[in-house]
Every structure is written in C-alpha cells, then in structure tokens.
Scaffold this motif. Structure first.
Motif, PDB file in Angstrom:
ATOM      1  N   THR C  16       0.762  -1.184   0.029  1.00 28.17           N
ATOM      2  CA  THR C  16       0.072  -0.062  -0.067  1.00 28.17           C
ATOM      3  C   THR C  16       0.821   1.313   0.238  1.00 28.17           C
ATOM      4  N   ILE C 190     -13.046   8.884  -2.706  1.00 30.47           N
ATOM      5  CA  ILE C 190     -12.823   9.330  -1.451  1.00 30.47           C
ATOM      6  C   ILE C 190     -12.987   8.057  -0.725  1.00 30.47           C
ATOM      7  N   THR C 191     -13.910   7.204  -1.042  1.00 32.31           N
ATOM      8  CA  THR C 191     -14.433   6.159  -0.310  1.00 32.31           C
ATOM      9  C   THR C 191     -12.962   5.115  -0.662  1.00 32.31           C
ATOM     10  N   LEU C 192     -12.607   5.012  -1.584  1.00 34.49           N
ATOM     11  CA  LEU C 192     -11.584   4.034  -1.904  1.00 34.49           C
ATOM     12  C   LEU C 192     -10.435   4.390  -0.990  1.00 34.49           C
ATOM     13  N   LEU C 193     -10.220   5.758  -0.788  1.00 31.77           N
ATOM     14  CA  LEU C 193      -9.186   6.380  -0.042  1.00 31.77           C
ATOM     15  C   LEU C 193      -9.433   5.930   1.459  1.00 31.77           C
ATOM     16  N   ILE C 194     -10.643   5.962   1.794  1.00 26.23           N
ATOM     17  CA  ILE C 194     -10.871   5.813   3.205  1.00 26.23           C
ATOM     18  C   ILE C 194     -10.770   4.570   3.555  1.00 26.23           C
ATOM     19  N   GLY C 195     -11.000   3.515   2.486  1.00 27.32           N
ATOM     20  CA  GLY C 195     -10.819   1.994   2.811  1.00 27.32           C
ATOM     21  C   GLY C 195      -9.250   1.701   3.122  1.00 27.32           C
ATOM     22  N   ARG C 196      -8.321   2.420   2.326  1.00 21.91           N
ATOM     23  CA  ARG C 196      -6.905   2.290   2.405  1.00 21.91           C
ATOM     24  C   ARG C 196      -6.414   2.693   3.673  1.00 21.91           C
ATOM     25  N   PHE C 197      -6.916   3.985   4.243  1.00 21.34           N
ATOM     26  CA  PHE C 197      -6.612   4.384   5.612  1.00 21.34           C
ATOM     27  C   PHE C 197      -7.108   3.609   6.561  1.00 21.34           C
ATOM     28  N   GLN C 198      -8.106   2.945   6.485  1.00 21.20           N
ATOM     29  CA  GLN C 198      -8.924   2.364   7.311  1.00 21.20           C
ATOM     30  C   GLN C 198      -8.021   1.099   7.514  1.00 21.20           C
ATOM     31  N   LEU C 201      -4.457   2.367   9.170  1.00 26.46           N
ATOM     32  CA  LEU C 201      -4.594   2.609  10.702  1.00 26.46           C
ATOM     33  C   LEU C 201      -5.399   1.634  11.704  1.00 26.46           C
ATOM     34  N   PHE C 207      -4.746   1.390  15.387  1.00 27.23           N
ATOM     35  CA  PHE C 207      -5.237   2.740  15.949  1.00 27.23           C
ATOM     36  C   PHE C 207      -6.582   2.856  16.006  1.00 27.23           C
ATOM     37  N   LEU C 208      -7.282   1.861  15.177  1.00 30.10           N
ATOM     38  CA  LEU C 208      -8.877   2.223  15.238  1.00 30.10           C
ATOM     39  C   LEU C 208      -9.358   0.883  15.925  1.00 30.10           C
TER      40      LEU C 208
END
Lengths: 282, 210, 208
Positions: C16, C190-198, C201, C207-208
C-alpha cells in the motif's frame, strides 16, 4: 510555475489525507438519513418469507471493495437474520476471493451452515449469457459449487431451479452489471433485482428504480451507512461517514478557492480570450 | 471464403436465431437457445485465457530482447507463474493461492484505485470552474450533491431547504431525466450496432487481413 | 498502537505504501509493486478462467455428465487458441463471430424492451396526478428533461428555433445530471481512499 504547481498539489494531497485520517482517529459521530432507494431494498427483504432463496452476485474486484464490501456485509447480516438461503456467485474472476471471505465471515458470525443456509457457486465467464441461462436453469450455469460438489446434492437447492424460485437477486457492482441484471434477469424472466453499486454507478440507476426494474439500490459508502442504520448494526459504512463528510467539505473549499483564483485572474487580465478551456494552473 | 465469408454467414444465422427465439418459445428453439448460451460462456472463457496468454507473451518478448525495464517483466512473470503454481499444487480454496490474493492483489488493486481520491481533488481545484452558465450549473449541482449526500448536508440549509433535500431532488428529477434520456439514446445506439453486426455491415470484430 | 503480528498484513501495508509513493513520483518501489500486482492478478484470473470455463463449464457437462452437445463448444473453444498462431489465426474468427453475433442477437429485443420501451413508458405518466404542487412541477420537469435531452441528441435538423430552445433546456438538464455524476464520482474515489486508510490505521497499526 512548475514549483508552485507542485506545491499546490502537495498541499491538496496532504489536505485530503488529513481530512480522512483525523476523523478516523477522532470520530465525530455523524448520523445519516435513509434514502427511499435504500429503504425499498430493506423493506423488500423484510417482507420476504423466511427461508427464501436469494442470489448474491459479487460482481466487483478488490479495486472497489472499500465501497461495496460494507454494503454486502450489512445485507448478508440482514439476510441471515431472516434465515434466507444465500447463494453467492460472481461474474468477475476477482470477485471469487472477496465473496468467499465475506460469506465465510458472516456465515460464521451468524452460525449458518454451508449447503443448508448458504452456498458459494463461484465465478462464471460471460455475464449476460449466465444471467439469461440462470433464467432457465441455475444448475446448467453452475453444475457444481466452487469446490466441485454437484449442486443438486445440497439440501438448500431443493426446489430451486431458476429465477421463479428465487426471492431476490442482489448484484454488487462497480460496472454496468446492475443494468444488465435488470435487463436480462428482471425484464426477461421477472426476477426481483436489488443493487449495491459504487457511487459512480449508482447515479445511473435512478431511472431503473423509477421504472420498477429494480427493487432499490444502495449507492456508495453512504448507501452502506444507510443500510447499517436500518439494521442497527454499525460497520465500516457508518464509521467512514465522518471522514467522507470532512473530505467532501475540504474538496468543496478547494473548488471555491480555485474559482476565487480564477475570478481574480480573469479580472486582472480582462482582455484575455474568454473561450479558453483551462484556467492558469495555480 | 473460409476466412471472412463463412464467419459472416455464421454471425448472421446465429444472430437472427437469437432474435427469433425471443419471440417464439418453441421447445426446439428453446433447446438450441440454451445450447448457444452454454457454448457462448465456454468460448468467452477461452477468449479470456488467450488474452492472459498474450500478456505472458508480451512480457516474455520484453525479457528475451532485454528491452528497457525488462526486470519488471521478470517480476510480473514470476508472480504470474507463482500464482498459477499455487492454484495448481495447493488448490484454490486454501494455501498460497488465496493468501496471495488477500495480501498482494487486494491491497495492490485497492491502492491503485484509491490514488484517484488524490487526483480528483487536484482536478476539482484546477478545472472545476464557473466559466459560463452551463459550467456554473454543473459546478453547483456537483457541490450540492457532494455536500448533500453526506451527513453535513442535513445541517446546511439554503432558503429553508436543506442541502440533503436539494441533493435528493436533483438526483430524483434533473439527474433522472438526463440519465433516462441518455439511456434511451444509448439503447437505440446499441440496437443499431447489434443489427449492423448481424447483417454484416459491421465486421471489425473479424480483424484485419484475409 | 497495536501493530498487527500477521506477516500478510505487513506485506499488504508495504505494498500500500509503495502504491502511495507514486504521489511523490514514479519510482522503482511503485514499479515493482505494479508489476507484482499485474502478475499475481493475471495468475489469479488465469486459474479462475481455466477452472470455471474449462473444468466446470466444459469438462463436467461433457465428460462427467456425458452431455455430447458440449463437444461443439469444445471445438469452438479450441479454435479460439488459433489466435496465438499468426498463420492460423483466421480460425479464431468462427468462435468470435459466434460469440459476438449471439450477444448481438439476444441484446436487440432485450435492449429495446428494457432501455427504450420501459423508460418511455415510465416517462409518459400523468404528472398532474402527483398530489402536491411541487411534485407536479417536478414531474413536469422530469418529462421535459427527458424529451429535451433526446432532442439535444437529434442531429437530423439544425438546432434553431423551437428545436434550438428545446436543445438548450436539454443541455441544462444534462449539465445538472453531469454535475450529480461528478459529485458521486468524488464520493466514490474518496471512499476508496478511506478504505486504504482504514486498513493502514486499523488492520496494520491498530489505531482504530
């Protein structure tokens, strides 16, 4: 000029990243309203008789799993609560691993037994031909399940031959596949079709919902969050809504700044030709 | 004759048959229809295999002639054969085949597409301009939908109407009208192209040469 | 912070980050990740194609179930592979012609039914019978929008006079529709990006 452009790009990249990371680490807890398209899908599943056979076609690849996995997960939870008989399948080869992971995870969580409550039929090439052939005989499209066991040996397949015996067909997709399911499975064979689509694709589905060719649809992460709200089971959809909101606000602010810059540069050089296609790069 | 004419005649016969069977549900036609659908799926599967083999050939040629960056082609081919070997030896249900899918293919594909999140933000900043009336309409509609379809839109109101309601109205009516108009137009276009294929006017699928 | 002990998660995280390194510029880490992805994906697909098309859809019905009708598609399927041999590649035209024409044949009546007739039917509803004034206006705008968008794509006459005015309304409708598409596209990306950050992190760093 190139340095300034690079700098602007870097600032925007960091802005986008932070607008996602901060809300993920420090959730705000936004709640979401449920749209009629999502509620229609929920109501349809609620009204289905117990033990209804349902086809779930995971027509997506890892590229879009962040959007589609949460909605498939939420709907699987709902279907297993209703004791539906779920037949997983995919029309894209990359969907095999995704469908397997999700079906196993949710079936284990709901104590559902393979062959009795759920089944994985696997991948089949040529989507439209498969959709049509399943209208005649599902076992001719999938002579065996994904692991080589003949379909008629599973108890949950008793009395299930084609769409006439299927309560609902659900397609999750990032492509035009939902439109084809509506065209071939619904219009030709009368199957009830519900859709979980990426937001890009969902915007094209309004006419199909309006015409009754689709029961309803879930669009993007927001659709997943709405469904999670309905089944009262928060998942990645609801958890992602804070980051989605803040990043949208950031992009809108960027658009406004871009237009302010554009208006200022147009005002400064009033003699410039008005028909140009690109404003000066910041 | 065997190279172009007969395939064109075959296309005509199969195409006309598939139209006729839609209107005539005779058992004989039904059996033939099912057979064509089954055959079509196998043929398409073979087409996909040939497509993948062409990719193998492409990288093999790059390696054989030591073209610039051929080392990356080695990585691609080694990964490909490793995956095929994993599936053939340990099976597709357990072992390295699903493991490589979970930890290489999923993050790889998901990351590649997630980069678009960054690119669309810079594109919005640089190109989404209110240059004239129609561009302004496009911009306003985009911004309203962007804000109205996330929870923030429920808390922002313009003239007493929340952005969320406004976005819903845009999606249900003007957007619906635009997409429906396009849908009808595309439907007519698809039909005429399909007819051209069946009657042999459109033969580009046969490729060039004899 | 509780980083994952799973080596698979670490490999996924490294890939990633290698993918994100493209934001800085094209670099060897990104290229290695890119080619590894191409190879692994192609290998995965090849196995699935062979298993589903050749084993499940051909071997099982033809050999296990003894359905001889499938012998025909075995021959057609074999002819596809002629594509790999330039001197015999013309043989692949038969299965391609069969495939393309069969698809074209069944798509004609279905497309007319699903995309044209059904959509015209649902456009021709009585929008005066909608209950509220706003619903009547909205219904009328929907009808007007569909008709004018179609007129905008009508190129057999010059867009002047009534046709010109109608096509202008069509453009306005299309622009609002494209704006909505843009808004949804932003949402998607943006959702695809959120998926990678989820993933980074949560699954990786804990962290989550």
């Amino acid at each position: 000029m190139a340095d300034s452009s690079r700098m602007t790009r870097t600032i925007i990249y960091w802005g986008v990243a932070l607008s996602i990371v901060i809300p993920l680490l420090r959730p705000i807890g936004f709640t979401t309203e449920v749209s009629s398209q999502v509620r229609d899908v929920y109501d349809f599943i609620e009204a289905m008789p117990e033990n209804s056979p349902v086809i779930m076609s995971f027509d997506y690849e890892p590229a879009t799993l962040a959007e589609l996995d949460p909605m498939a997960e939420a709907m699987l939870k709902h279907l297993f609560r209703k004791n539906a008989r779920v037949m997983g399948m995919t029309l894209l080869p990359g969907g095999v691993g995704l469908a397997e992971n999700l079906l196993r995870q949710e079936a284990a969580a709901a104590n559902m037994e393979y062959g009795h409550n759920w089944l994985f039929l696997g991948y089949v090439p040529d989507g439209t031909a498969a959709m049509l052939r399943m209208g005649e005989n599902v076992a001719m499209v999938f002579p065996t399940d994904q692991y080589g066991t003949p379909l008629d040996s599973f108890p949950m397949m008793r009395g299930v031959k084609n769409y006439r015996h299927i309560g609902l067909v659900i397609c999750y997709s990032s492509t035009a596949m939902p439109q084809l399911w509506a065209q071939y499975a619904h219009d030709r064979y009368g199957a009830a079709v519900a859709v979980g689509a990426t937001a890009v694709e969902a915007v094209r589905l309004y006419p199909y919902h309006d015409s009754g060719q689709m029961v309803g649809f879930l669009g993007g992460l927001k659709g997943a969050a709405e469904y999670e709200t309905l089944i009262e089971s928060p998942g990645d959809g609801i958890r992602g809504m804070d980051a989605q909101t803040i990043s949208h606000v950031f992009i809108v602010v960027m658009i406004i700044l871009g237009n302010v810059g554009y208006a200022a540069s147009t005002w400064r050089s009033k003699g410039a030709p008005s028909g140009r296609t690109h404003a000066p790069v910041a | 004759m065997f190279r172009r004419t007969i395939p064109t005649i075959l296309a005509f016969v199969v195409g006309v048959f598939m139209i006729v069977q839609f209107f005539v549900p005779h058992p004989v036609l039904q059996t033939l229809y099912n057979m064509v659908l089954d055959w079509k799926q196998v043929v398409f599967g073979c087409v996909l295999i040939v497509g993948t083999l062409t990719l193998v050939r492409h990288h093999a040629v790059r390696i054989r002639f030591r073209k610039q960056g051929y080392g990356y082609s080695v990585i691609a081919l080694v990964s490909l054969f490793a995956m095929v070997l994993a599936g053939a030896v340990w099976g597709i249900e357990k072992g390295p085949y699903p493991w490589l899918f979970d930890y290489v293919q999923i993050p790889g594909q998901a990351t590649m597409f997630s980069l678009l999140g960054f690119f669309i933000a810079t594109a919005a900043y640089r190109s989404f301009r209110a240059r004239n009336v129609t561009a302004t309409l496009l911009l306003l509609s985009g911004v309203i939908v962007m804000l109205g379809r996330v929870p923030a839109g429920e808390h922002i109101a313009v003239a007493g109407v929340s952005l969320s309601d406004l976005a819903t109205w845009i999606l249900d009516y003007p957007n619906n009208a635009a997409k429906r108009g396009i849908l009808i137009g595309v439907g007519l276009g698809m039909t005429s192209t399909a007819l051209k294929i069946i009657i042999g006017i459109e033969r580009s699928y046969l490729g060039k040469g004899d | 912070m509780h980083p994952s002990p799973d080596p698979g998660i670490w490999l996924a995280a490294i890939l990633t980050l290698a993918g994100f390194s493209f934001l800085w510029r094209d670099n060897p880490f990104f290229k290695v990740m890119e080619h590894m992805l191409v190879g692994v994906s192609a290998g995965y697909y090849l196995v699935q194609y062979a298993y589903s098309a050749l084993y499940k859809k051909l071997y099982v019905p033809l050999v296990v179930q003894g359905n001889l009708l499938f012998a025909g598609c075995a021959i057609l399927g074999l002819m596809v592979f002629a594509r790999l041999f330039p001197k015999r590649s013309w043989l692949s035209r038969y299965p391609v012609a069969f495939y393309v024409a069969a698809g074209a044949g069944y798509s004609i009546p279905s497309t007319i039914q699903a995309r044209v007739v059904k959509q015209m039917q649902v456009t021709m509803v009585n929008f005066l019978d909608q209950g509220s004034v706003i619903a009547v206006i909205s219904g009328f705008l929907l009808f007007l929008g569909v008709v004018t968008v179609l007129l905008y794509f009508f190129f057999s006459a010059e867009h002047r006079g009534v046709l010109g005015a109608a096509s202008k309304i069509g453009i306005v409708t299309l622009m609002i529709g494209f704006g909505a598409s843009f808004g949804y596209t932003v949402m998607s990306r943006i959702t695809l990006l959120i998926g990678r950050f989820q993933f980074l992190l949560g699954d990786w760093l804990g962290f989550l």
